[in-house]
Scaffold this active site. Structure first.
Site, PDB file in Angstrom:
ATOM      1  CB  CYS A 280     -63.249  36.031  79.466  1.00 45.10           C
ATOM      2  SG  CYS A 280     -63.608  37.737  79.943  1.00 45.10           S
ATOM      3  CG  HIS A 332     -64.442  35.698  83.693  1.00 41.28           C
ATOM      4  ND1 HIS A 332     -63.305  35.748  82.913  1.00 41.28           N
ATOM      5  CD2 HIS A 332     -64.734  34.379  83.824  1.00 41.28           C
ATOM      6  CE1 HIS A 332     -62.926  34.521  82.593  1.00 41.28           C
ATOM      7  NE2 HIS A 332     -63.778  33.662  83.139  1.00 41.28           N
ATOM      8  CG  HIS A 348     -63.794  30.266  81.629  1.00 41.04           C
ATOM      9  ND1 HIS A 348     -63.202  30.988  82.637  1.00 41.04           N
ATOM     10  CD2 HIS A 348     -63.630  28.955  81.966  1.00 41.04           C
ATOM     11  CE1 HIS A 348     -62.715  30.157  83.554  1.00 41.04           C
ATOM     12  NE2 HIS A 348     -62.969  28.927  83.172  1.00 41.04           N
TER      13      HIS A 348
END
Length: 383
Positions: A280, A332, A348
């Site tokens: 990510c 994340h 993402h």
């Protein structure tokens, strides 16, 4: 009876004409406008014009109309021609793919496709890379060949009340040429903006005498100025709060989103920062890095730069952070690509699906949402 037959023949001829003019293409996983255009031997712009209502982010299994131009049979030869018609460039110290792409008016993806080793090995000083020549820029080469030896590149700072027309006229080029050499000035021309203008030595010297600045003989050679001017042309500045200020704000954000979404379908790879696989934060690190904006490498470090904004004020280009799998700290990150009422869509790299677009309306991300950071801010300050 004859009248009905005439009507039927008319509609049959219209249908045949439409089939000859366009080809229907069903979008597959990982495809984008550039990839599809290469497949059919047409320009991305032609596909966009043929599909004015198509969304910027292509949807899987949707259908695009491809201008045929009777090129179906020649698809393979056109691809081979693309691979053989190339020029080369020697990588200089501190050069980036973004800088090289602007110099030759090609996309970063075109450079990567022409040089597969870049994905895994990156750029190396002294390395000679292939430059795709089937671009708009190459079409200008024959016209410039005769004057190649006398052409110089001049660095010009926009002064108060100067216009594109006045600057172009001073250096003996058209406004269209000025905009082509400096793609970020399509709109308003801000005071203090740094331009790169390629013109003949004679015209540059004449303009220098009017301005009272050194002649082209005393200018820094273009090869040495390249790296410095790539960043200055984009007017990217970092202040003490780690907010990146840019003068071409909306255009840069659109380019960032386009660059990131072109990786949709690429697999997840822990520690990955190339098309071989992204994690990510690696996707964000690579996307912004392609535009000479350097982010920290991890999601937790990226969450500490810029300014936090509430989710209802999120904008395209903001970074969005999550605490997934019940963790207590951020682990994340994605980039906002669309904001609608009560919903944020973001690109993402997910561990279960690779690079994709997800939504805060999905229960998993709704529960895991942590914060939104704005790291790009329009620079309205007059220099």
């Amino acid at each position: 009876m004859l009248y009905r037959l005439t009507i039927l023949m008319f509609f049959f001829s219209v249908g045949v004409f439409s089939q000859e003019k366009y080809i229907k293409h069903k979008i597959s996983k990982g495809e984008n406008i550039t990839v599809i255009a290469k497949k059919y031997g047409v320009k991305p712009k032609e596909i966009i014009e043929a599909n004015p209502n198509a969304p910027k982010i292509l949807k899987l299994n949707s259908v695009l109309l491809i201008p045929s131009n009777n090129k179906e049979v020649a698809l393979k030869p056109s691809e081979n021609t693309e691979n053989t018609n190339t020029d080369s460039h020697e990588v200089q110290p501190k050069e980036t793919l973004w800088g090289i792409s602007k110099k030759y008016n090609v996309s970063v993806d075109d450079l990567k496709n022409a040089n597969p080793s870049i994905e895994t090995e990156g750029l190396k000083i002294g390395q000679r890379i292939s430059i795709p020549s089937n671009t708009v820029a190459v079409a200008q080469i024959p016209a410039e060949t005769d004057n190649k030896s006398t052409d110089v590149e001049v660095v010009v700072e926009v002064q108060p009340k100067e216009t594109k027309y006045a600057i172009a006229k001073k250096y003996g080029i058209t406004v269209a040429e000025l905009e082509k050499q400096n793609p970020f000035i399509k709109g308003k021309l801000p005071v203090g903006y740094v331009l790169k203008i390629k013109t003949s030595k004679e015209k540059a010297d004449a303009a220098a005498q009017v301005n009272g600045v050194p002649s082209s003989n005393d200018l820094t050679p273009p090869a040495q100025e390249e790296n410095k001017q790539v960043a200055e042309n984009a007017n990217v500045k970092a202040d003490s709060s780690a907010m990146v200020r840019v003068s071409n704000h909306s255009e840069l954000i659109d380019l960032l989103i386009l660059n990131a979404t072109q990786n949709i379908g690429t697999r997840y790879r822990s520690g990955g920062t190339t098309k071989a696989g992204f994690d990510c934060s690696g996707l964000m690190f690579c996307t912004f890095g392609n535009f000479d904006i350097k982010l920290p490498r991890s999601s937790i470090e990226q969450s500490r730069i810029g300014n936090k904004v509430s989710s209802d004020l999120a904008q395209k280009g903001d970074l969005i952070f999550f605490k997934t799998n019940g963790r207590r700290h951020i682990n994340h990150v994605g980039m906002v690509v669309e904001v609608t009422e009560g919903e944020i869509k973001f690109v993402h790299s997910s561990t279960h699906g690779g690079v994709m677009i997800s939504s805060t309306k999905e229960p998993y991300y709704e529960r895991a949402f942590s914060q939104v950071n704005r790291i790009l801010e329009e620079d309205s300050k007059k220099l």
